[in-house]
Design a protein around this motif. Sequence first.
Motif, PDB file in Angstrom:
ATOM      1  N   MET A   1       0.460   7.681   7.958  1.00 26.98           N
ATOM      2  CA  MET A   1       1.190   6.562   7.366  1.00 26.98           C
ATOM      3  C   MET A   1       1.931   6.952   6.089  1.00 26.98           C
ATOM      4  SD  MET A   1      -0.233   2.747   6.494  1.00 26.98           S
ATOM      5  CE  MET A   1       0.719   1.608   5.470  1.00 26.98           C
ATOM      6  N   LEU A   2       1.351   7.860   5.286  1.00 29.27           N
ATOM      7  CA  LEU A   2       2.015   8.239   4.044  1.00 29.27           C
ATOM      8  C   LEU A   2       3.391   8.837   4.331  1.00 29.27           C
ATOM      9  CD1 LEU A   2       2.065   8.531   1.019  1.00 29.27           C
ATOM     10  CD2 LEU A   2       0.823  10.686   1.243  1.00 29.27           C
ATOM     11  N   LYS A   3       3.481   9.706   5.305  1.00 31.79           N
ATOM     12  CA  LYS A   3       4.778  10.274   5.686  1.00 31.79           C
ATOM     13  C   LYS A   3       5.717   9.188   6.174  1.00 31.79           C
ATOM     14  CE  LYS A   3       6.952  13.618   8.811  1.00 31.79           C
ATOM     15  NZ  LYS A   3       6.711  14.608   9.892  1.00 31.79           N
ATOM     16  N   ALA A   4       5.179   8.248   6.956  1.00 30.30           N
ATOM     17  CA  ALA A   4       6.011   7.171   7.507  1.00 30.30           C
ATOM     18  C   ALA A   4       6.535   6.244   6.410  1.00 30.30           C
ATOM     19  CB  ALA A   4       5.209   6.367   8.528  1.00 30.30           C
ATOM     20  N   CYS A   5       5.813   6.157   5.284  1.00 31.18           N
ATOM     21  CA  CYS A   5       6.268   5.306   4.180  1.00 31.18           C
ATOM     22  C   CYS A   5       7.624   5.758   3.645  1.00 31.18           C
ATOM     23  CB  CYS A   5       5.245   5.314   3.040  1.00 31.18           C
ATOM     24  SG  CYS A   5       3.694   4.438   3.399  1.00 31.18           S
ATOM     25  N   TYR A   6       7.933   7.036   3.793  1.00 36.97           N
ATOM     26  CA  TYR A   6       9.192   7.580   3.288  1.00 36.97           C
ATOM     27  C   TYR A   6      10.331   7.450   4.295  1.00 36.97           C
ATOM     28  CZ  TYR A   6       6.651   9.803  -0.591  1.00 36.97           C
ATOM     29  OH  TYR A   6       5.894  10.038  -1.713  1.00 36.97           O
ATOM     30  N   GLU A   7      10.026   7.104   5.528  1.00 35.27           N
ATOM     31  CA  GLU A   7      11.053   7.052   6.570  1.00 35.27           C
ATOM     32  C   GLU A   7      11.946   5.834   6.403  1.00 35.27           C
ATOM     33  OE1 GLU A   7       9.434   7.396  10.481  1.00 35.27           O
ATOM     34  OE2 GLU A   7       8.182   9.138   9.971  1.00 35.27           O
TER      35      GLU A   7
ATOM     36  N   PHE B   1      10.313  -0.329   6.493  1.00 36.21           N
ATOM     37  CA  PHE B   1       8.954   0.204   6.620  1.00 36.21           C
ATOM     38  C   PHE B   1       8.415   0.014   8.044  1.00 36.21           C
ATOM     39  CE2 PHE B   1       9.343  -0.332   2.071  1.00 36.21           C
ATOM     40  CZ  PHE B   1       8.644   0.730   1.543  1.00 36.21           C
ATOM     41  N   ASP B   2       9.289   0.076   9.036  1.00 39.93           N
ATOM     42  CA  ASP B   2       8.865  -0.229  10.407  1.00 39.93           C
ATOM     43  C   ASP B   2       7.863   0.792  10.937  1.00 39.93           C
ATOM     44  OD1 ASP B   2       9.234  -2.064  12.667  1.00 39.93           O
ATOM     45  OD2 ASP B   2      10.051  -0.331  13.716  1.00 39.93           O
ATOM     46  N   ALA B   3       8.122   2.071  10.721  1.00 45.64           N
ATOM     47  CA  ALA B   3       7.209   3.105  11.215  1.00 45.64           C
ATOM     48  C   ALA B   3       5.847   2.994  10.549  1.00 45.64           C
ATOM     49  CB  ALA B   3       7.809   4.495  10.978  1.00 45.64           C
ATOM     50  N   ALA B   4       5.840   2.750   9.247  1.00 51.79           N
ATOM     51  CA  ALA B   4       4.571   2.598   8.516  1.00 51.79           C
ATOM     52  C   ALA B   4       3.846   1.337   8.970  1.00 51.79           C
ATOM     53  CB  ALA B   4       4.839   2.557   7.014  1.00 51.79           C
ATOM     54  N   ARG B   5       4.598   0.269   9.203  1.00 51.55           N
ATOM     55  CA  ARG B   5       3.969  -0.990   9.640  1.00 51.55           C
ATOM     56  C   ARG B   5       3.257  -0.823  10.967  1.00 51.55           C
ATOM     57  NH1 ARG B   5       4.798  -4.172  13.453  1.00 51.55           N
ATOM     58  NH2 ARG B   5       6.801  -3.198  13.945  1.00 51.55           N
ATOM     59  N   ILE B   6       3.861  -0.087  11.894  1.00 50.04           N
ATOM     60  CA  ILE B   6       3.242   0.123  13.204  1.00 50.04           C
ATOM     61  C   ILE B   6       1.920   0.869  13.057  1.00 50.04           C
ATOM     62  CG2 ILE B   6       3.508   1.338  15.404  1.00 50.04           C
ATOM     63  CD1 ILE B   6       6.521   0.707  15.210  1.00 50.04           C
TER      64      ILE B   6
ATOM     65  N   PHE C   1       0.025   0.978  10.343  1.00 44.28           N
ATOM     66  CA  PHE C   1      -0.894   0.063   9.661  1.00 44.28           C
ATOM     67  C   PHE C   1      -1.481  -0.920  10.660  1.00 44.28           C
ATOM     68  CE2 PHE C   1      -1.997  -3.713   7.256  1.00 44.28           C
ATOM     69  CZ  PHE C   1      -2.527  -3.240   6.070  1.00 44.28           C
ATOM     70  N   GLU C   2      -0.649  -1.508  11.487  1.00 42.61           N
ATOM     71  CA  GLU C   2      -1.093  -2.515  12.450  1.00 42.61           C
ATOM     72  C   GLU C   2      -2.039  -1.909  13.487  1.00 42.61           C
ATOM     73  OE1 GLU C   2       1.183  -6.471  14.028  1.00 42.61           O
ATOM     74  OE2 GLU C   2       2.271  -4.573  14.061  1.00 42.61           O
ATOM     75  N   ASN C   3      -1.691  -0.719  13.980  1.00 44.60           N
ATOM     76  CA  ASN C   3      -2.530  -0.067  14.987  1.00 44.60           C
ATOM     77  C   ASN C   3      -3.902   0.313  14.445  1.00 44.60           C
ATOM     78  OD1 ASN C   3      -0.551  -0.248  16.939  1.00 44.60           O
ATOM     79  ND2 ASN C   3       0.211   1.842  16.646  1.00 44.60           N
ATOM     80  N   SER C   4      -3.982   0.612  13.165  1.00 44.69           N
ATOM     81  CA  SER C   4      -5.263   1.021  12.580  1.00 44.69           C
ATOM     82  C   SER C   4      -6.288  -0.106  12.618  1.00 44.69           C
ATOM     83  CB  SER C   4      -5.057   1.517  11.146  1.00 44.69           C
ATOM     84  OG  SER C   4      -4.650   0.459  10.296  1.00 44.69           O
ATOM     85  N   PHE C   5      -5.804  -1.354  12.650  1.00 43.36           N
ATOM     86  CA  PHE C   5      -6.704  -2.503  12.721  1.00 43.36           C
ATOM     87  C   PHE C   5      -6.865  -3.040  14.145  1.00 43.36           C
ATOM     88  CE2 PHE C   5      -5.620  -2.604   8.226  1.00 43.36           C
ATOM     89  CZ  PHE C   5      -6.838  -2.922   7.644  1.00 43.36           C
ATOM     90  N   ALA C   6      -5.972  -2.630  15.048  1.00 43.92           N
ATOM     91  CA  ALA C   6      -5.972  -3.202  16.399  1.00 43.92           C
ATOM     92  C   ALA C   6      -7.119  -2.697  17.255  1.00 43.92           C
ATOM     93  CB  ALA C   6      -4.635  -2.915  17.086  1.00 43.92           C
ATOM     94  N   SER C   7      -7.627  -1.493  16.964  1.00 45.10           N
ATOM     95  CA  SER C   7      -8.736  -0.938  17.750  1.00 45.10           C
ATOM     96  C   SER C   7      -9.470   0.091  16.918  1.00 45.10           C
ATOM     97  CB  SER C   7      -8.212  -0.291  19.031  1.00 45.10           C
ATOM     98  OG  SER C   7      -7.634   0.983  18.761  1.00 45.10           O
ATOM     99  N   GLU C   8     -10.508   0.675  17.513  1.00 40.87           N
ATOM    100  CA  GLU C   8     -11.222   1.780  16.861  1.00 40.87           C
ATOM    101  C   GLU C   8     -10.984   3.085  17.604  1.00 40.87           C
ATOM    102  OE1 GLU C   8     -15.128   1.235  15.298  1.00 40.87           O
ATOM    103  OE2 GLU C   8     -15.055  -0.947  15.526  1.00 40.87           O
ATOM    104  N   ASP C   9     -10.067   3.075  18.563  1.00 43.53           N
ATOM    105  CA  ASP C   9      -9.779   4.246  19.383  1.00 43.53           C
ATOM    106  C   ASP C   9      -8.741   5.117  18.687  1.00 43.53           C
ATOM    107  OD1 ASP C   9      -9.166   6.123  21.282  1.00 43.53           O
ATOM    108  OD2 ASP C   9      -8.735   4.691  22.884  1.00 43.53           O
TER     109      ASP C   9
ATOM    110  N   THR D   1       0.827  -1.213   0.000  1.00 43.53           N
ATOM    111  CA  THR D   1       0.000   0.000   0.000  1.00 43.53           C
ATOM    112  C   THR D   1       0.857   1.257   0.000  1.00 43.53           C
ATOM    113  OG1 THR D   1      -0.259  -0.204   2.414  1.00 43.53           O
ATOM    114  CG2 THR D   1      -2.041  -1.067   1.037  1.00 43.53           C
ATOM    115  N   CYS D   2       1.992   1.229   0.691  1.00 37.72           N
ATOM    116  CA  CYS D   2       2.892   2.390   0.655  1.00 37.72           C
ATOM    117  C   CYS D   2       3.309   2.696  -0.776  1.00 37.72           C
ATOM    118  CB  CYS D   2       4.141   2.122   1.502  1.00 37.72           C
ATOM    119  SG  CYS D   2       3.996   2.520   3.265  1.00 37.72           S
ATOM    120  N   VAL D   3       3.804   1.698  -1.479  1.00 38.06           N
ATOM    121  CA  VAL D   3       4.278   1.898  -2.850  1.00 38.06           C
ATOM    122  C   VAL D   3       3.122   2.262  -3.767  1.00 38.06           C
ATOM    123  CG1 VAL D   3       5.347   0.750  -4.826  1.00 38.06           C
ATOM    124  CG2 VAL D   3       6.255   0.378  -2.514  1.00 38.06           C
ATOM    125  N   ASP D   4       1.969   1.640  -3.572  1.00 35.06           N
ATOM    126  CA  ASP D   4       0.820   1.898  -4.432  1.00 35.06           C
ATOM    127  C   ASP D   4       0.331   3.333  -4.282  1.00 35.06           C
ATOM    128  OD1 ASP D   4      -0.712   0.140  -6.316  1.00 35.06           O
ATOM    129  OD2 ASP D   4      -2.424   0.945  -5.208  1.00 35.06           O
TER     130      ASP D   4
END
Length: 290
Positions: free
Chosen positions: A247-253, A261-266, A268-276, A132-135
């Motif tokens: 996340m878009l900014k993190a994709c460049y880090e 892509f560690d910052a972007a992965r975190i 991405f993962e958090n966005s699905f982990a909760s709704e908070d 998704t970052c590259v896309d």
Amino acid sequence: MWAWLNDAYFAGTDSVNGTECNVWNFTSVKANLSLCAVGDMPLRYFTQTYGALPGANVSAQSTTAIFKNVTVGPPSSSDIEVPKTCYGKPMVCDEDPGGRYLSKDFFIAHPEDKFNISNQDLADVLGDTIFTCVDVIRNNTQKDEYSLISHYRISLDTRYGIYALCNGYPGQCIERDLFHVGREAAFGFKDLAGQCANNSDIGNWYSMPSAGRCESRAQLMDGTCTWLIEERVKTINLTCPFEERGMLKACYEYDPKKPVFDAARIIFENSFASEDPAKGGCKDLGGPTF
């Protein structure tokens, strides 16, 4: 490769790495081709083609090849030898050390009303973070009409086949093995594309052929099929992680001391982990049940 030069036109001169060369161009409705050469010696070859894989939207694809240390003459037999993997049955991996049948989490970006994942390509957390970052960076997301990302839990036979390119709705896949779940490292950045490798450092991409889809766990266990949807866990707007959570900014880090892509992965993962929102979560938009 060079047959088109019979119909090409002279377009002046140019310079490639300090060497002047003659430019020959060819234009058609499906391709634009250009060669910069000194006599019969190619220096630069540019191609722009218009088309798509079956099921995908038409787009322009461009490549530029720079020739160095060219040897004139016929190729050696080893250069044109067909790889042994092209003969016989497609390779299938040994089962995962954790077991032949495992339940795994998969993610897929898709249009708003397209939830059928048969004949589609999915990924694990890191694999879909990278995809998704590259896309998004390449502005392909809008062209492909990806507006949502869904999380699925799937049971599968871990004897992976070759990863298939799957596109369109309904999906169409290109590969010889359209029964086993296909697998490769993200962008195929491993030997044999990472089909049977440990890809935890770069993420996994998977193809889900419709011929391998199960309707029951009993079918999965008796080998009638290779993958079974347990549930659609959550569906979110793609804009939530990318625009609202940064996340878009993190994709460049890039940090050489951390995984790719560690910052972007975190994020991405958090966005699905909760709704908070305070925890980086995104709202579940709902969707079909299985």
